[in-house]
Scaffold this motif. Structure first.
Motif, short mmCIF file in Angstrom:
data_model
loop_
_atom_site.label_atom_id
_atom_site.label_comp_id
_atom_site.label_asym_id
_atom_site.label_seq_id
_atom_site.Cartn_x
_atom_site.Cartn_y
_atom_site.Cartn_z
N LEU A 137 -11.06 -15.52 25.56
CA LEU A 137 -11.34 -14.28 24.84
C LEU A 137 -10.07 -13.48 24.61
CD1 LEU A 137 -14.61 -13.08 26.64
CD2 LEU A 137 -14.41 -14.14 24.38
N PRO A 138 -9.84 -13.04 23.36
CA PRO A 138 -8.60 -12.33 23.05
C PRO A 138 -8.48 -10.98 23.75
CG PRO A 138 -9.60 -13.23 21.05
CD PRO A 138 -10.61 -13.37 22.15
N ILE A 139 -7.23 -10.55 23.86
CA ILE A 139 -6.86 -9.25 24.44
C ILE A 139 -5.86 -8.61 23.48
CG2 ILE A 139 -5.56 -8.14 26.31
CD1 ILE A 139 -6.74 -10.36 28.17
N GLY A 140 -6.04 -7.32 23.22
CA GLY A 140 -5.14 -6.61 22.33
C GLY A 140 -4.25 -5.64 23.08
N VAL A 141 -3.00 -5.55 22.62
CA VAL A 141 -2.06 -4.54 23.10
C VAL A 141 -1.80 -3.59 21.93
CG1 VAL A 141 0.29 -4.10 23.90
CG2 VAL A 141 -1.00 -6.05 24.80
N GLN A 142 -1.88 -2.30 22.19
CA GLN A 142 -1.75 -1.30 21.14
C GLN A 142 -0.36 -0.66 21.19
OE1 GLN A 142 -4.38 2.47 19.39
NE2 GLN A 142 -4.72 1.77 21.47
N ILE A 143 0.25 -0.57 20.01
CA ILE A 143 1.54 0.10 19.85
C ILE A 143 1.31 1.30 18.95
CG2 ILE A 143 3.91 -0.13 19.01
CD1 ILE A 143 3.52 -3.21 19.47
N VAL A 144 1.61 2.48 19.47
CA VAL A 144 1.31 3.74 18.78
C VAL A 144 2.62 4.41 18.38
CG1 VAL A 144 0.18 5.99 18.95
CG2 VAL A 144 -0.79 4.00 20.14
N GLY A 145 2.69 4.83 17.13
CA GLY A 145 3.89 5.49 16.65
C GLY A 145 3.92 6.97 17.01
N VAL A 146 4.87 7.36 17.84
CA VAL A 146 5.11 8.77 18.14
C VAL A 146 6.30 9.25 17.31
CG1 VAL A 146 5.61 10.47 19.92
CG2 VAL A 146 4.16 8.50 20.46
N GLY A 147 7.43 8.53 17.47
CA GLY A 147 8.60 8.84 16.66
C GLY A 147 8.83 7.85 15.54
N LEU A 148 7.98 6.83 15.43
CA LEU A 148 8.12 5.80 14.40
C LEU A 148 6.94 5.82 13.45
CD1 LEU A 148 9.37 2.68 16.42
CD2 LEU A 148 10.73 4.41 15.24
N ASP A 149 7.19 5.39 12.20
CA ASP A 149 6.12 5.28 11.21
C ASP A 149 5.52 3.88 11.25
OD1 ASP A 149 7.99 3.62 9.99
OD2 ASP A 149 8.29 4.90 8.23
N GLU A 150 4.72 3.55 10.24
CA GLU A 150 4.04 2.26 10.20
C GLU A 150 5.02 1.09 10.21
OE1 GLU A 150 1.30 5.33 8.55
OE2 GLU A 150 3.42 4.85 8.29
N HIS A 151 6.06 1.18 9.38
CA HIS A 151 7.04 0.10 9.38
C HIS A 151 7.68 -0.06 10.75
CE1 HIS A 151 7.02 -1.07 5.20
NE2 HIS A 151 7.14 0.18 4.80
N GLY A 152 7.94 1.05 11.41
CA GLY A 152 8.57 0.99 12.73
C GLY A 152 7.70 0.31 13.76
N ILE A 153 6.44 0.70 13.84
CA ILE A 153 5.57 0.09 14.86
C ILE A 153 5.31 -1.38 14.54
CG2 ILE A 153 4.54 2.27 15.58
CD1 ILE A 153 2.01 1.50 14.03
N LEU A 155 0.82 -1.21 0.00
CA LEU A 155 0.00 0.00 0.00
C LEU A 155 0.86 1.26 0.00
CD1 LEU A 155 -2.99 -0.68 2.41
CD2 LEU A 155 -2.99 -0.55 -0.08
N HIS A 156 1.96 1.21 0.73
CA HIS A 156 2.79 2.39 0.88
C HIS A 156 3.73 2.57 -0.31
CE1 HIS A 156 5.91 4.82 3.29
NE2 HIS A 156 4.84 5.58 3.17
N GLY A 157 4.01 1.48 -1.01
CA GLY A 157 4.84 1.57 -2.20
C GLY A 157 6.31 1.31 -1.96
N ARG A 158 6.70 1.07 -0.70
CA ARG A 158 8.11 0.76 -0.45
C ARG A 158 8.27 0.08 0.91
NH1 ARG A 158 7.77 6.38 0.17
NH2 ARG A 158 8.37 7.18 2.23
N ASP A 159 9.37 -0.67 1.02
CA ASP A 159 9.71 -1.33 2.28
C ASP A 159 10.33 -0.32 3.24
OD1 ASP A 159 8.87 -3.84 1.38
OD2 ASP A 159 10.81 -4.20 0.41
N ALA A 160 10.49 -0.76 4.48
CA ALA A 160 11.15 0.09 5.46
C ALA A 160 12.61 0.31 5.05
CB ALA A 160 11.10 -0.57 6.84
N ALA A 161 13.10 1.52 5.24
CA ALA A 161 14.48 1.81 4.88
C ALA A 161 15.45 1.07 5.80
CB ALA A 161 14.72 3.32 4.95
N VAL A 162 15.25 1.17 7.11
CA VAL A 162 16.11 0.50 8.08
C VAL A 162 15.21 -0.14 9.14
CG1 VAL A 162 17.94 0.78 9.79
CG2 VAL A 162 17.92 2.22 7.73
N PRO A 163 15.27 -1.45 9.31
CA PRO A 163 14.43 -2.08 10.35
C PRO A 163 14.74 -1.52 11.73
CG PRO A 163 15.36 -3.72 8.87
CD PRO A 163 16.04 -2.43 8.54
#
Length: 443
Positions: A415-431, A231-239
């Motif tokens: 019943l499942p439980i979700g943990v949320q990771i939110v990007g403050v200094g990271l983009d989608e690839h980072g989170i 969707l974004h058109g490219r892979d993460a630059a640096v994992p």
């Protein structure tokens, strides 16, 4: 309890197709068979003929060594809020019961098709995406594959449940306040809400244009990362590596879950990441109550404006709960909406300043696990907890801010439980890298 079907992950399926162990035609046929037998009310429309024909072409191309892209031959489910050429978009409502087939794909669908994906079905949605439960729609409630008496969460109800049930590896949803992440959490899958504006919402029926996002649901973080690269058109630059990563833990009362079963898991996630080298930072968000108070005013006013004409002409075609919520904004003054947007513009920078020293936030995805279908409130430690606000509260701040966020399932039984990771200094690839690291730590 019903055990979900353990379907292969997206990377596993891609590898099987690339290696020739599985053809696109075989994969799509298997998916269509599973969807046709669905007992959870996830499916709105099966696109059998077109999907079968597309899979046959993709199989011929694969046999000749021709590959359209990373998703060559992969089955895709689409929330019935998003246009798919040749199929109607009914948005879970009798208002659009007679909607004509869409003449073009929404850009998000077109991009995935270009990469080789095969649309197999339109999937259940809460009516017009207006609500976080997934049990209010013209076609009845979607049912949680882990317990069919309970909600899937919404509004991307069918997308989350279909992935959780193992029917297909990838589905599109939308997220205006929680609608990818909440059903992901309640169904036990991965749900990615990208940065606001990162994915086009053209061809997507709006709930609230200034908050709407298109997102992805998959069985694991690796699948979400692969689909996001398409969707974004490219892979993460640096994992991203965990060594030195700054993890923010919100400690205000606002961020605490209502269900005591949820409470240990964000802390367990933080501990697992810290053991791998991350640095934990407690953060406080004194503006959060004022900020989130703007959310219902923005959504309510924008949604009512979209529906005002239909509500005047055909109110009985709406589900009663959705009609009541929309009409509650019929006579609200414009100043209310303007003030809410100004509050948002003023406080989002304050929120960023309060958490700006971290790379990600880690917190619960929801305050509750999946609740009984139709329940407006549930007892929790002697207190009645309103279901809808509890499913929205920990997600909507990041629609207001527009930051990327992903929900990852905790390794629990029941019943499942979700943990949320939110990007403050990271983009989608980072989170998603952080989510993948968490999955590895929990195996």
């Amino acid at each position: 309890m019903t055990e979900p079907f353990p379907g292969p992950s997206l990377p596993t399926l891609i590898d099987a197709i690339r290696s020739g162990r599985l053809t696109p035609a075989e994969h799509v046929a298997q998916v269509l068979d599973r969807l046709a037998a669905d007992p959870f009310n996830t499916v709105i429309t099966l696109d059998v003929e077109r999907a079968t024909a597309a899979a046959a072409v993709l199989t011929d191309e694969a046999n000749q060594g021709q590959w359209r892209g990373p998703l060559h031959g992969i089955a895709l489910g689409v929330k019935d809020l998003i246009d798919v050429v040749g199929l109607p978009t009914r948005c879970g409502s009798n208002v659009l019961q007679g909607a004509p087939p869409a003449s073009v794909d929404a850009p998000v669908v077109a991009r995935l098709r270009t990469a080789g994906a095969v649309v197999v079905a339109k999937l259940h949605t809460q009516e017009f995406a207006h609500g976080p439960t997934g049990d209010v729609a013209a076609t009845g409630p979607a049912r949680n594959p882990h317990d069919p008496t309970r909600i899937t969460g919404g509004s991307s109800s069918g997308s989350a449940a279909a992935v959780a049930a193992g029917y297909l590896p990838l589905a599109l949803g939308t997220d205006t306040g929680c609608s990818v992440r909440t059903p992901a959490a309640l169904c036990g899958v991965v749900g990615l809400k990208p940065t606001y504006g990162a994915v086009s919402t053209d061809g997507v029926f709006p709930l609230a244009e200034t908050l709407d996002h298109v997102g992805l649901l998959t069985s694991d973080a690796a699948g979400a990362a692969l689909a996001w690269s398409v969707l974004h058109g490219r892979d993460a630059a640096v994992p991203v590596t965990l060594d030195g990563l700054r993890i923010g833990v919100p400690v205000d009362d606002y961020w605490q879950p209502a269900d005591p079963a949820i409470a240990p898991w964000p802390a367990a996630a933080v501990a697992a990441l810290a053991a791998a080298g991350a640095r934990v930072v407690e953060v406080r968000t004194p503006m959060i109550d004022e900020l989130v108070a703007a959310y219902p005013l923005i959504v309510g006013n924008e949604a009512y404006t979209t529906h005002a004409r239909w509500l005047a002409r055909r109110p009985a075609d709406y589900q009663p709960l959705v009609r009541e919520r929309l009409l509650s904004f019929a006579d609200r003054p414009a100043v209310e909406y303007i003030r809410a947007q100004r509050t948002r513009r003023r406080l989002v920078p304050e929120l960023r300043a309060a958490v700006g020293d971290v790379d990600v936030l880690v917190l619960p995805t929801t305050r509750l696990r999946a609740t009984p279908i139709g329940a407006a409130s549930v007892p929790m430690d002697g207190v009645d907890v309103d279901v809808r606000p509890a499913l929205l509260a920990l997600n909507s701040p990041f629609n207001l801010s527009g930051w990327p966020a992903v929900s990852v399932p905790a390794p629990v039984d029941g019943l499942p439980i979700g943990v949320q990771i939110v990007g403050v200094g990271l983009d989608e690839h980072g989170i998603l890298d952080v989510a993948a690291a968490l999955e590895r730590a929990w195996r």
